[in-house]
Design a protein around this motif. Structure first.
Motif, short mmCIF file in Angstrom:
data_model
loop_
_atom_site.label_atom_id
_atom_site.label_comp_id
_atom_site.label_asym_id
_atom_site.label_seq_id
_atom_site.Cartn_x
_atom_site.Cartn_y
_atom_site.Cartn_z
N TRP A 50 11.22 -8.10 4.91
CA TRP A 50 9.46 -8.09 4.14
C TRP A 50 8.57 -8.91 4.20
CZ3 TRP A 50 6.52 -4.43 2.53
CH2 TRP A 50 6.39 -5.17 0.95
N MET A 51 9.39 -10.11 3.76
CA MET A 51 8.54 -11.43 3.79
C MET A 51 7.87 -11.39 5.51
SD MET A 51 8.11 -11.71 0.79
CE MET A 51 6.87 -13.12 1.19
N ARG A 52 8.57 -11.55 5.89
CA ARG A 52 8.06 -11.87 7.56
C ARG A 52 7.43 -10.62 7.90
NH1 ARG A 52 13.46 -12.68 9.81
NH2 ARG A 52 13.71 -10.45 9.80
N ASP A 53 7.44 -9.26 7.22
CA ASP A 53 5.69 -8.42 8.01
C ASP A 53 4.83 -8.74 6.83
OD1 ASP A 53 7.09 -6.49 9.01
OD2 ASP A 53 7.96 -5.13 7.33
N VAL A 54 5.33 -9.24 5.63
CA VAL A 54 4.26 -9.52 4.22
C VAL A 54 2.71 -10.91 5.29
CG1 VAL A 54 2.84 -10.61 2.36
CG2 VAL A 54 5.01 -9.10 2.57
N GLN A 55 3.73 -12.06 5.73
CA GLN A 55 3.15 -13.37 5.91
C GLN A 55 2.40 -12.35 7.67
OE1 GLN A 55 6.33 -15.66 6.39
NE2 GLN A 55 6.93 -15.68 4.11
N THR A 56 3.18 -11.36 8.34
CA THR A 56 2.81 -11.50 9.50
C THR A 56 1.45 -9.86 9.09
OG1 THR A 56 4.48 -11.22 10.36
CG2 THR A 56 3.00 -9.76 11.24
N LEU A 57 1.05 -9.62 8.15
CA LEU A 57 0.26 -8.91 8.05
C LEU A 57 -1.61 -9.98 7.10
CD1 LEU A 57 -1.40 -6.26 7.75
CD2 LEU A 57 -0.26 -6.22 5.26
N ALA A 58 -0.24 -11.09 6.24
CA ALA A 58 -1.54 -11.97 5.90
C ALA A 58 -1.79 -12.59 7.44
CB ALA A 58 -0.93 -13.16 4.62
N GLU A 59 -2.06 -13.10 8.45
CA GLU A 59 -2.30 -13.92 9.12
C GLU A 59 -2.78 -12.68 10.12
OE1 GLU A 59 1.32 -14.90 11.01
OE2 GLU A 59 1.70 -17.18 8.87
N ALA A 60 -3.06 -11.84 10.54
CA ALA A 60 -3.44 -10.23 11.54
C ALA A 60 -5.17 -10.41 10.51
CB ALA A 60 -3.02 -8.98 10.88
N ASP A 61 -5.23 -9.85 11.71
CA ASP A 61 -7.24 -9.87 11.14
C ASP A 61 -7.66 -7.98 10.53
OD1 ASP A 61 -10.13 -10.47 11.45
OD2 ASP A 61 -10.44 -9.86 13.65
N VAL A 62 -7.01 -8.01 9.24
CA VAL A 62 -7.08 -6.91 8.30
C VAL A 62 -8.22 -6.97 7.56
CG1 VAL A 62 -5.35 -5.17 10.06
CG2 VAL A 62 -5.08 -6.82 7.55
N ASP A 63 -8.65 -5.79 7.19
CA ASP A 63 -10.36 -6.74 5.53
C ASP A 63 -8.82 -6.24 4.33
OD1 ASP A 63 -12.12 -6.71 6.99
OD2 ASP A 63 -11.89 -4.95 7.99
N GLY A 64 -8.33 -5.41 4.14
CA GLY A 64 -7.28 -5.08 3.47
C GLY A 64 -5.98 -5.00 3.77
N MET A 65 -4.84 -4.93 2.80
CA MET A 65 -3.59 -4.28 2.29
C MET A 65 -3.20 -3.75 1.25
SD MET A 65 -2.17 -7.77 2.77
CE MET A 65 -3.41 -8.71 3.53
N ASP A 66 -2.45 -2.56 1.18
CA ASP A 66 -1.60 -1.82 0.44
C ASP A 66 -0.43 -2.57 0.67
OD1 ASP A 66 -4.15 -0.88 -0.09
OD2 ASP A 66 -3.60 0.94 1.05
N LEU A 67 0.87 -2.36 -0.48
CA LEU A 67 1.90 -2.68 -0.28
C LEU A 67 2.60 -1.38 -1.50
CD1 LEU A 67 1.87 -6.75 -1.07
CD2 LEU A 67 1.50 -4.94 1.56
N TYR A 68 3.38 -1.05 -0.71
CA TYR A 68 3.87 -0.13 -0.87
C TYR A 68 5.73 0.12 -2.17
CZ TYR A 68 -0.80 2.70 -1.43
OH TYR A 68 -2.13 2.97 -1.40
N GLN A 69 5.65 0.53 -2.99
CA GLN A 69 7.80 0.80 -3.30
C GLN A 69 7.38 2.21 -2.82
OE1 GLN A 69 7.99 1.25 -7.30
NE2 GLN A 69 9.85 1.02 -7.73
#
Length: 530
Positions: free
Chosen positions: A238-257
């Motif tokens: 999970w944290m690898r996914d979050v870190q990958t997304l935070a480092e990606a050149d995207v404008d926003g992110m949604d984290l869903y349960q």
């Protein structure tokens, strides 16, 4: 005191559902489970025989200019069915898609000329699904042109297209942007190749990142969704996914349960050992907090408890407006909306949707009244504020002095470590943030008790339990079904509809179920094994 009396009269079990548990570990144990998928209140049902007339009456009135207005358009097709998804309806097939888009454009064009919509400023458009990006370039162009030509979109209107990585090819991207899309929301769910393929996603991690890079070469806002609690997903994954997304050149992110729908494909796959277990509610809480703390430490801005942004391009208008009481004009098979005092859901079955439209009527599956205006405004404010992490008790007192009684509930949650108070503002703790949907639903139900003279607000689990009245009516209709079978049948009813049924008398429930189209009733019964 009305609320105090109501709480005292609840059974211990119902009181725990409503208020949660008194525990030393509120992050993991404040509630037994997440109460609802989306918090809110719905008024009583509109009998089937009156639904068309009620809808046309609302359509014939001018729009409420004190509200914001949004369009929601549903595309009920997917190339593949993801294991976790409760929204899958139809496999993609070109001839079926062509016929559907023709009916959808007709529905839009007719209603856009109504008094309700003709001159109404539209602040945002959300094209959801299903997988809207699965539409052919020609059908996407036809839909987007119809939206532009039929409605008065504001200058800064946010036009979101929901989709998947696999559809990111130049021909489609250029078509979307040419005809007005300025925000693309992608359900990546995980970057981990093994986990993606386990849940029915197609592309590898490398392909996902490659296609994201392609999309970012265009002038468009890019949002990526991730889900925590997936089968076999560890904290490290999970944290690898979050870190990958935070480092990606995207404008926003949604984290869903992750939501596991009882009796659904994922629930069955886990029980049958086809996939590894999903994280329990405590494990999901740990994943939420870990991602939350990491993103805050990285300076990522939080728009709400689920929505984050790295750039100012991301506004998340539809999510924000829909939860703050905006009118939503909805079109398409499976779409749901509300305006003019009514809430409704369109037919979820594609054949039923198209047949209703061919008859010249709105393809309504279920409809209900919206709650009384004052109650609605107060609850919209609570839902909107809690999305951002707080409750303004001062504002509640200004809205209606009867809401003073709500403080006993807020104080209880403060004692239990879910809130902290400062000069009348109650802010969610980290534990409260994880449970905010349950807290929101419970708080608006308490407000309903105080402001609605007829309210009973039966503190029941939406996912898993039904009201006594509904169970009694099902028992009358299905004398051969035991309590477990009736409960399973009730769980097949969409959550929004179950919320509406909670306030219905036995007589209204009898009429509604008796008036349900035979094919729909038989399908529900078959799914429940009755």
């Amino acid at each position: 005191m009305k609320l105090d009396q109501y709480l005292q009269e609840l059974t211990a079990a119902k009181r725990e559902v409503l208020l949660g548990r008194d525990t030393a570990d509120p992050l993991h144990e404040a509630f037994a489970s997440k109460r609802v998928v989306h918090a809110g209140l719905i008024g009583g049902p509109i009998p089937q025989a009156e639904q068309q007339r009620a809808y046309q009456k609302a359509l014939g009135r001018p729009a409420d200019l004190n509200r914001q207005h949004a369009l929601y358009i549903h595309i009920p097709f997917c190339q593949t069915k993801c294991l976790y998804c409760g929204f899958y309806q139809n496999a993609s097939r070109q001839d079926v898609e062509d016929a559907y888009v023709k009916a959808l454009l007709g529905e839009i064009q007719v209603e856009a000329k109504s008094s309700q919509m003709e001159k109404t400023a539209i602040d945002c458009v959300f094209i959801g699904g299903g997988t809207p990006t699965s539409l052919s370039a020609a059908n996407a162009a036809a839909l987007l042109k119809t939206i532009q030509q039929s409605f008065k979109l504001t200058q800064n209107c946010e036009v979101t297209l929901e989709g998947r990585i696999h559809d990111l090819v130049p021909e489609k991207i250029e078509t979307w942007l040419q005809y007005g899309v300025n925000r693309i929301s992608l359900g990546v769910q995980s970057f981990d190749t093994t986990l993606r393929q386990r849940i029915g996603r197609i592309d590898t991690r490398e392909e996902v990142l490659k296609r994201l890079q392609l999309l970012k070469s265009y002038d468009v806002t890019v949002i990526v969704d991730l889900i925590y609690g997936l089968p076999g997903q560890t904290m490290d994954m999970w944290m690898r996914d979050v870190q990958t997304l935070a480092e990606a050149d995207v404008d926003g992110m949604d984290l869903y349960q992750l939501n596991i729908f009882p009796g659904g494909p994922l629930d069955k796959a886990v029980k049958n050992g086809v996939v590894p277990p999903c994280a329990d509610i405590g494990g999901q809480a740990d994943m939420y907090v870990a991602a939350r703390d990491y993103l805050l430490s990285e300076g990522v801005e939080r728009l709400s408890l689920c929505h984050w942004r790295r750039t100012k391009r991301e506004r998340s208008l539809y999510n924000t407006m829909a939860k703050a009481g905006a009118d939503v004009y909805a079109f398409g098979c499976g779409a749901g909306g509300h305006f003019g005092g009514i809430s409704w859901m369109n037919q979820r079955n594609l054949t039923d949707y198209q047949q209703d439209w061919e008859k010249g009527q709105k393809p309504i599956m279920m409809a209900g009244h919206q709650v009384e205006a004052e109650l609605g405004r107060v609850c919209d404010g609570i839902i909107s504020d809690l999305e951002k992490g707080f409750v303004d008790f001062r504002r509640l007192l200004i809205a209606d002095s009867r809401l003073e009684e709500v403080e006993q509930v807020l104080s209880l949650w403060q004692e239990r470590g879910l809130l902290v108070e400062d000069l009348g503002i109650y802010r969610l703790t980290r534990s409260g943030e994880f449970w905010y949907i349950s807290l929101t639903q419970s708080l608006v139900e308490c407000v309903q008790v105080l402001l609605d003279e007829e309210a009973e607000a039966p503190a029941e689990e939406i996912n898993g339990r039904t009201t006594d009245a509904l169970d009694e009516v099902l028992a009358e209709m299905l004398p051969e079904a035991n309590a477990a079978k009736r409960q399973e049948l009730a769980s097949k009813i969409p959550a929004a509809v179950r919320m509406m049924l909670r306030r219905s008398s036995k007589e209204k429930l009898r009429n509604m179920l008796a008036g349900m189209p035979a094919a729909m009733r038989e399908k529900m019964l078959a799914k429940a094994g009755v």
